[in-house]
Design a protein around this motif. Structure first.
Motif, PDB file in Angstrom:
ATOM      1  N   HIS A 116       0.827  -1.215   0.000  1.00  0.00           N
ATOM      2  CA  HIS A 116       0.000   0.000   0.000  1.00  0.00           C
ATOM      3  C   HIS A 116       0.861   1.266   0.000  1.00  0.00           C
ATOM      4  N   ALA A 117       2.179   1.065  -0.014  1.00  0.00           N
ATOM      5  CA  ALA A 117       3.080   2.209   0.152  1.00  0.00           C
ATOM      6  C   ALA A 117       3.075   3.110  -1.085  1.00  0.00           C
ATOM      7  N   LEU A 118       3.267   4.388  -0.826  1.00  0.00           N
ATOM      8  CA  LEU A 118       3.334   5.383  -1.895  1.00  0.00           C
ATOM      9  C   LEU A 118       4.705   6.060  -1.848  1.00  0.00           C
ATOM     10  N   VAL A 119       5.215   6.381  -3.035  1.00  0.00           N
ATOM     11  CA  VAL A 119       6.447   7.160  -3.148  1.00  0.00           C
ATOM     12  C   VAL A 119       6.055   8.426  -3.898  1.00  0.00           C
ATOM     13  N   ASP A 120       6.038   9.524  -3.160  1.00  0.00           N
ATOM     14  CA  ASP A 120       5.552  10.774  -3.756  1.00  0.00           C
ATOM     15  C   ASP A 120       4.169  10.593  -4.375  1.00  0.00           C
ATOM     16  N   GLY A 121       3.320   9.833  -3.720  1.00  0.00           N
ATOM     17  CA  GLY A 121       1.954   9.633  -4.190  1.00  0.00           C
ATOM     18  C   GLY A 121       1.789   8.521  -5.217  1.00  0.00           C
ATOM     19  N   ARG A 122       2.896   7.932  -5.699  1.00  0.00           N
ATOM     20  CA  ARG A 122       2.793   6.838  -6.690  1.00  0.00           C
ATOM     21  C   ARG A 122       2.950   5.501  -5.985  1.00  0.00           C
ATOM     22  N   PRO A 123       2.199   4.477  -6.398  1.00  0.00           N
ATOM     23  CA  PRO A 123       2.335   3.172  -5.749  1.00  0.00           C
ATOM     24  C   PRO A 123       3.767   2.643  -5.830  1.00  0.00           C
ATOM     25  N   ALA A 124       4.314   2.255  -4.678  1.00  0.00           N
ATOM     26  CA  ALA A 124       5.693   1.741  -4.635  1.00  0.00           C
ATOM     27  C   ALA A 124       5.842   0.519  -5.533  1.00  0.00           C
ATOM     28  N   ARG A 125       4.795  -0.280  -5.626  1.00  0.00           N
ATOM     29  CA  ARG A 125       4.864  -1.518  -6.409  1.00  0.00           C
ATOM     30  C   ARG A 125       5.092  -1.258  -7.896  1.00  0.00           C
ATOM     31  N   ASP A 126       4.747  -0.049  -8.347  1.00  0.00           N
ATOM     32  CA  ASP A 126       5.008   0.298  -9.757  1.00  0.00           C
ATOM     33  C   ASP A 126       6.471   0.682  -9.967  1.00  0.00           C
ATOM     34  N   LEU A 127       7.182   0.915  -8.877  1.00  0.00           N
ATOM     35  CA  LEU A 127       8.555   1.441  -8.983  1.00  0.00           C
ATOM     36  C   LEU A 127       9.623   0.401  -8.676  1.00  0.00           C
ATOM     37  N   VAL A 128       9.232  -0.679  -7.983  1.00  0.00           N
ATOM     38  CA  VAL A 128      10.214  -1.719  -7.634  1.00  0.00           C
ATOM     39  C   VAL A 128       9.660  -3.069  -8.079  1.00  0.00           C
ATOM     40  N   ASP A 129      10.549  -4.004  -8.425  1.00  0.00           N
ATOM     41  CA  ASP A 129      10.004  -5.287  -8.886  1.00  0.00           C
ATOM     42  C   ASP A 129       9.897  -6.281  -7.731  1.00  0.00           C
ATOM     43  N   ARG A 130       9.105  -7.293  -7.984  1.00  0.00           N
ATOM     44  CA  ARG A 130       8.779  -8.272  -6.967  1.00  0.00           C
ATOM     45  C   ARG A 130      10.031  -8.988  -6.432  1.00  0.00           C
ATOM     46  N   ALA A 131      10.972  -9.275  -7.352  1.00  0.00           N
ATOM     47  CA  ALA A 131      12.192  -9.977  -6.930  1.00  0.00           C
ATOM     48  C   ALA A 131      12.955  -9.138  -5.905  1.00  0.00           C
ATOM     49  N   TRP A 132      13.031  -7.819  -6.133  1.00  0.00           N
ATOM     50  CA  TRP A 132      13.727  -6.961  -5.161  1.00  0.00           C
ATOM     51  C   TRP A 132      13.011  -7.011  -3.814  1.00  0.00           C
ATOM     52  N   VAL A 133      11.685  -6.956  -3.854  1.00  0.00           N
ATOM     53  CA  VAL A 133      10.917  -6.969  -2.600  1.00  0.00           C
ATOM     54  C   VAL A 133      11.207  -8.258  -1.824  1.00  0.00           C
ATOM     55  N   GLU A 134      11.128  -9.387  -2.512  1.00  0.00           N
ATOM     56  CA  GLU A 134      11.217 -10.665  -1.799  1.00  0.00           C
ATOM     57  C   GLU A 134      12.653 -11.059  -1.451  1.00  0.00           C
ATOM     58  N   ASP A 135      13.599 -10.746  -2.361  1.00  0.00           N
ATOM     59  CA  ASP A 135      14.965 -11.245  -2.157  1.00  0.00           C
ATOM     60  C   ASP A 135      15.885 -10.231  -1.492  1.00  0.00           C
ATOM     61  N   ASP A 136      15.490  -8.975  -1.486  1.00  0.00           N
ATOM     62  CA  ASP A 136      16.383  -7.939  -0.980  1.00  0.00           C
ATOM     63  C   ASP A 136      15.712  -7.151   0.160  1.00  0.00           C
ATOM     64  N   PHE A 137      14.619  -6.476  -0.193  1.00  0.00           N
ATOM     65  CA  PHE A 137      13.959  -5.585   0.779  1.00  0.00           C
ATOM     66  C   PHE A 137      13.557  -6.329   2.072  1.00  0.00           C
ATOM     67  N   LEU A 138      12.772  -7.385   1.923  1.00  0.00           N
ATOM     68  CA  LEU A 138      12.249  -8.059   3.131  1.00  0.00           C
ATOM     69  C   LEU A 138      13.369  -8.628   4.002  1.00  0.00           C
ATOM     70  N   PRO A 139      14.334  -9.389   3.440  1.00  0.00           N
ATOM     71  CA  PRO A 139      15.404  -9.891   4.311  1.00  0.00           C
ATOM     72  C   PRO A 139      16.292  -8.785   4.878  1.00  0.00           C
ATOM     73  N   THR A 140      16.517  -7.711   4.106  1.00  0.00           N
ATOM     74  CA  THR A 140      17.368  -6.625   4.629  1.00  0.00           C
ATOM     75  C   THR A 140      16.717  -5.987   5.854  1.00  0.00           C
ATOM     76  N   VAL A 141      15.408  -5.710   5.747  1.00  0.00           N
ATOM     77  CA  VAL A 141      14.715  -5.069   6.875  1.00  0.00           C
ATOM     78  C   VAL A 141      14.672  -6.028   8.064  1.00  0.00           C
ATOM     79  N   ALA A 142      14.325  -7.286   7.811  1.00  0.00           N
ATOM     80  CA  ALA A 142      14.155  -8.245   8.921  1.00  0.00           C
ATOM     81  C   ALA A 142      15.482  -8.548   9.615  1.00  0.00           C
ATOM     82  N   ASN A 143      16.594  -8.506   8.869  1.00  0.00           N
ATOM     83  CA  ASN A 143      17.892  -8.881   9.461  1.00  0.00           C
ATOM     84  C   ASN A 143      18.792  -7.686   9.728  1.00  0.00           C
ATOM     85  N   ARG A 144      18.228  -6.499   9.686  1.00  0.00           N
ATOM     86  CA  ARG A 144      19.041  -5.295   9.840  1.00  0.00           C
ATOM     87  C   ARG A 144      19.708  -5.234  11.221  1.00  0.00           C
ATOM     88  N   GLY A 145      18.989  -5.673  12.241  1.00  0.00           N
ATOM     89  CA  GLY A 145      19.561  -5.640  13.591  1.00  0.00           C
ATOM     90  C   GLY A 145      20.829  -6.480  13.671  1.00  0.00           C
TER      91      GLY A 145
END
Ligand code: NAX
Length: 325
Positions: free
Chosen positions: A195-224
């Motif tokens: 549901h995220a927006l980047v300057d009012g545009r849906p984030a999902r239109d700006l990043v691809d699914r592979a980045w979300v699943e393979d990069d974004f999610l593990p980076t955030v979850a394992n940042r600590g």
């Protein structure tokens, strides 16, 4: 004249405390004066005394009162805000049950003390890990305090997710809205950018699914863990900053077009069992939070939310078996 905001901070001699207290004293929650009540365990009182000396030496104009104690009832007396940062870390040889039990002793006692001593308006924010279940134990041991006054910190996860998306899209942090952390403050958490927006545009239109699943999610979850590896100790300044962000937004409200993430006592929304302290997207105003309603949850999000909530349910079961709630 408005009375100072009375803020109890536990774990005052710890690393998060060392960042948090100075920002509170400097007025990070707003223009109101603050009265800080520092709680530490007896062996750490001398170290906390040193921190208190430095707070005095800061000559903060908004610091209207400062006290240090090892008695939770004294620390929480009349508190408007209780920031529960101190907790028992996991050490070598400790099982999960040992960890829950050691923290159970701390948070049952602090829940009872809050119940007896805190001010009528108290808000309780738990940073100390395992934060969600510590918040649940505290809340269950403070039956006279409304359940909606308890929250666990998932704002650091939220902030980490915002920062990752901002970097990826080359946008300023302020352009990112409507990100949400669901579930537990643990590696199972789900950082939802559907549901995220980047300057009012849906984030999902700006990043691809592979980045979300393979990069974004593990980076955030394992940042600590990544911060521990790089720094040699766990996140402290960013955790203090997130604690401030969470408390400030809770007391002062989120903006009109955005939401934030807070772990709060579930009312059953989005299939999260009632009573679990789980992270949701929330809006806040006048010191109250509300879960953002009616968001569409796709299959991927559903399975990630369910996995983290299942972990929370297992933690609740474990602390029930230990007689902590
Ligand atoms: P430290 O070990 O540096 O400090 C903790 C302090 O708490 C110590 O001074 C200790 O004496 C005190 N303490 C222990 N039991 C207490 C009690 N019953 N009453 C009052 N004080 C007590 O840890 P620090 O790095 O400051 O981290 C504090 C907690 O935050 C830890 O549980 C940590 O795991 C947790 N974190 C939570 C995060 C979150 O996003 N929710 C992120 C950062 C951090 O990992």
């Amino acid at each position: 004249m408005t009375a100072p905001l009375r803020i109890a901070v536990t774990g005052a001699a710890g690393q998060i405390g060392y960042s948090l207290l100075f920002r509170l004293a400097a007025g990070a929650l707003g223009p109101r004066d603050v009265d800080l009540r520092l709680l530490e365990v007896t062996p750490a009182l001398e170290k906390a005394e040193g921190v208190a000396m430095e707070l005095v030496d800061g000559a903060f104009p908004q610091l209207a009162g400062l006290a240090l104690t090892d008695d939770p009832r004294v620390a929480f007396d009349g508190a408007d805000l209780a920031l529960l940062v101190g907790a028992r870390p996991r050490t070598a040889g400790m099982t999960r049950a040992d960890l829950l039990s050691a923290n159970g002793a701390i948070f049952t006692a602090q829940g009872r003390a809050l119940n007896d001593a805190a001010g009528d308006a108290v808000r309780v924010l738990v940073t100390g890990n395992p934060a969600n279940t510590n918040a649940l134990i505290t809340q269950q041991n403070a039956p006279d305090v409304p359940a909606d006054r308890f929250s666990a910190l998932t704002r650091l996860d939220h902030n980490r997710a915002v920062a990752q998306l901002a970097q990826k899209t080359g946008s300023p942090v302020r352009a990112i809205t409507r990100l949400a952390i669901w579930g537990n403050h643990s590696a199972t958490q789900y950082a939802d950018l559907s549901h995220a927006l980047v300057d009012g545009r849906p984030a999902r239109d700006l990043v691809d699914r592979a980045w979300v699943e393979d990069d974004f999610l593990p980076t955030v979850a394992n940042r600590g863990t990544a911060v521990i590896q790089a720094r040699g100790s766990s996140s402290a300044a960013s955790a203090a900053s997130a604690t401030i962000d969470a408390a400030r937004d809770w007391l002062n409200g989120t903006g009109p077009h955005d939401w934030t993430s807070m772990a709060v006592v579930s009312d059953g929304s989005y299939g999260v069992p009632e009573g679990l302290v789980s992270s949701f997207p929330v809006t806040t105003s006048d010191g109250r939070w509300a879960i953002v309603p009616d968001l569409a949850i796709d299959g991927f999000s559903r399975s990630r939310i369910d996995a983290s909530v299942a972990e929370l349910a297992a933690e609740r079961e474990a602390v029930r078996e230990l007689g902590l709630i």
